[in-house]
Design a protein around this motif. Structure first.
Motif, PDB file in Angstrom:
ATOM      1  N   LEU A   1       1.295  -2.118   0.000  1.00 22.54           N
ATOM      2  CA  LEU A   1       0.000   0.000   0.000  1.00 22.54           C
ATOM      3  C   LEU A   1       0.441   0.721   0.000  1.00 22.54           C
ATOM      4  O   LEU A   1       2.661  -0.326  -0.534  1.00 22.54           O
TER       5      LEU A   1
ATOM      6  N   VAL B   1       8.689  -5.388  10.332  1.00 20.53           N
ATOM      7  CA  VAL B   1       8.252  -4.732   9.105  1.00 20.53           C
ATOM      8  C   VAL B   1       8.167  -5.791   8.012  1.00 20.53           C
ATOM      9  O   VAL B   1       9.182  -6.415   7.663  1.00 20.53           O
ATOM     10  N   PHE B   2       6.971  -6.005   7.468  1.00 17.47           N
ATOM     11  CA  PHE B   2       6.740  -6.981   6.400  1.00 17.47           C
ATOM     12  C   PHE B   2       6.227  -6.264   5.156  1.00 17.47           C
ATOM     13  O   PHE B   2       5.524  -5.259   5.265  1.00 17.47           O
TER      14      PHE B   2
ATOM     15  N   ILE C   1       3.808  -4.495  10.886  1.00 17.18           N
ATOM     16  CA  ILE C   1       3.245  -3.573   9.904  1.00 17.18           C
ATOM     17  C   ILE C   1       3.416  -4.220   8.541  1.00 17.18           C
ATOM     18  O   ILE C   1       4.488  -4.743   8.219  1.00 17.18           O
ATOM     19  N   TRP C   2       2.326  -4.230   7.748  1.00 15.31           N
ATOM     20  CA  TRP C   2       2.338  -4.828   6.414  1.00 15.31           C
ATOM     21  C   TRP C   2       2.209  -3.743   5.354  1.00 15.31           C
ATOM     22  O   TRP C   2       1.354  -2.858   5.447  1.00 15.31           O
ATOM     23  N   LEU C   3       3.052  -3.855   4.321  1.00 15.51           N
ATOM     24  CA  LEU C   3       3.052  -2.898   3.221  1.00 15.51           C
ATOM     25  C   LEU C   3       2.967  -3.654   1.897  1.00 15.51           C
ATOM     26  O   LEU C   3       3.816  -4.502   1.606  1.00 15.51           O
ATOM     27  N   THR C   4       1.941  -3.365   1.109  1.00 20.28           N
ATOM     28  CA  THR C   4       1.818  -3.939  -0.224  1.00 20.28           C
ATOM     29  C   THR C   4       2.605  -3.075  -1.210  1.00 20.28           C
ATOM     30  O   THR C   4       2.830  -1.896  -0.967  1.00 20.28           O
ATOM     31  N   GLY C   5       3.016  -3.672  -2.326  1.00 23.18           N
ATOM     32  CA  GLY C   5       3.893  -2.972  -3.263  1.00 23.18           C
ATOM     33  C   GLY C   5       3.174  -2.188  -4.328  1.00 23.18           C
ATOM     34  O   GLY C   5       2.231  -1.449  -4.076  1.00 23.18           O
TER      35      GLY C   5
END
Length: 422
Positions: free
Chosen positions: A10, A154-155, A60-64
């Motif tokens: 995201l 951090v993922f 914490i998840w972050l989409t690309g």
């Protein structure tokens, strides 16, 4: 078919947090303003751990993308629920919040439900992305101090191979400042990630060849382009890199046909830009009742992947944050690199190549470490190589989005990583 250079994988400022519940899951959603000058607001959706939330790790998840929403992961990968065809929430038995507090963020600003009033607020580099996320996290922990000192991870997935090392290093450096907010940073993880383009683009030909997508002549043609691609990246010219390096992709596509770059076992339907049908989540999030519960302003529309965000940060595509990883490893911050072995773009061979070349004190020991078989029940779930806090994992029968394709194996992987069991 031309593959679009878009890699999946995201503020409580005028809007109240929404306390939602899905089964046994407590969730909080809302905004934090991370730049008052440009009115930049990051949207987050938090799911408390289903077991021992006051002691469970915090992820914490972050989409690309860049510019793809983390709601993609919530509903299709590792969130506490999915959607039925009639848009009802369905429990996910392999949700990662079974073992961790999960914070999904639409980042960079402008992604998903995140928004900015002044176009100057869009991020153009990883320093800006990391600074905005750090601001959001600091405000979140101040409002929810019960999570502030939990083990922090951090993922991220795909283009988040840029975001994750950048944010992790930003937090690490801030932790050295006694006047800054301290995070109990324990690790970082990237899945099917674009971390080091200068190395990873060279893996696209061999990966396609190993799956029978191209023959030896096409493979040789791609190999002849790799040197020029690397030179273009090292020159710092985005246009040259884009032209030369993407020719590797063009050669493969012309020879292989309309295969799914995220899963080589599948054909990419021409009607679906990202090869998958994600319309259900857009329809669900467009419902006024859902938007109200989530605390989304009436003038903000959700987008799966934002072209505006993509355009503003795309010059960062050929850069790498890989130099941060050895520093973090030497500081005792563990790193997991995982890949579904059926994903072509951001593939396992590329990850293995850059991981094996990391410049850190345990490089030789890691390269000599034994490869281990990971079982999921009676089946082979994947393979790992691990030493000194660095783990590389290949996940069997999974494409670009590992938690979607192999939910049980991915949950077991997370449990092992959080408990330092690799």
């Amino acid at each position: 078919m031309k593959i679009v250079a878009l890699v999946l994988t995201l503020c409580i400022l005028g809007y109240a947090n929404a306390n939602l519940s899905a089964g046994a899951t407590t969730s909080i959603s809302g905004y934090y303003n991370v730049n008052k000058t440009t009115d930049a607001n990051l949207f987050y959706w938090f799911f408390e751990a289903q077991t021992n939330p006051t002691t469970a790790p915090f992820i914490i998840w972050l989409t690309g993308g860049p510019g793809c929403s983390s709601e993609l992961a919530i509903f299709y990968e590792n969130g506490p629920f999915s959607l039925s065809e009639d848009m009802q929430l369905v429990n996910n038995p392999y949700s990662w919040n079974k073992v961790a507090n999960m914070l999904y963020v639409d980042s960079p600003v402008g992604t998903g439900f995140s928004y900015v009033s002044d176009p100057n607020g869009y991020s153009t580099n990883e320093e800006e992305v990391a600074a905005n996320l750090y601001s959001m996290l600091s405000q979140f922990m101040a409002d929810h101090p019960q999570y502030a000192q939990l083990p922090f991870y951090v993922f991220g997935e795909s283009y988040a191979g840029h975001y994750v090392p950048a944010l992790s290093y930003f937090i690490y450096t801030k932790n050295q400042d006694p006047y800054s907010v301290h995070f109990n940073l324990k690790g970082l993880a990237v899945g099917n990630a674009m971390v080091y383009p200068a190395i990873q683009y060279g893996s696209m030909g061999p990966m396609a060849y190993s799956h029978g997508l191209i023959g030896p002549l096409a493979l040789k043609e791609t190999e002849g382009l790799v040197g020029s691609c690397v030179d273009a990246i090292n020159s710092g010219s985005y246009n040259d890199s884009n032209t030369i390096c993407n020719e590797i992709m063009n050669v493969i596509q012309e020879n292989a046909g309309p295969f799914n770059p995220y899963d080589v076992r599948k054909t990419c339907p021409p009607s679906l830009p990202l090869c998958y049908n994600f319309t259900l989540v857009g329809d669900y999030l467009a419902q006024p009742s859902v938007r109200q519960q989530l605390g989304v302003p009436t003038n903000v529309n959700w987008t799966l992947c934002s072209n505006v965000v993509y355009a503003d940060i795309i010059n960062d595509w050929w850069n790498t944050e890989v130099a941060h990883i050895p520093i973090l490893l030497e500081a005792g911050i563990r790193t997991l690199v995982y890949n579904g072995n059926m994903g072509w773009i951001c593939n396992y061979l590329g990850s293995e190549a850059w991981v094996s070349q990391l410049e850190w004190s345990n490089n030789q020991q890691w390269n000599n470490a034994p490869r281990k078989i990971v079982m999921t029940g009676q089946n082979i779930g994947g393979y790992t190589q691990s030493y000194g806090g660095l783990t590389l994992m290949a996940v069997n029968n999974a494409g670009h989005m590992v938690p979607m394709d192999q939910p049980e194996t991915s949950l077991n992987m997370v449990i092992s990583f959080l408990n330092n069991k690799f």
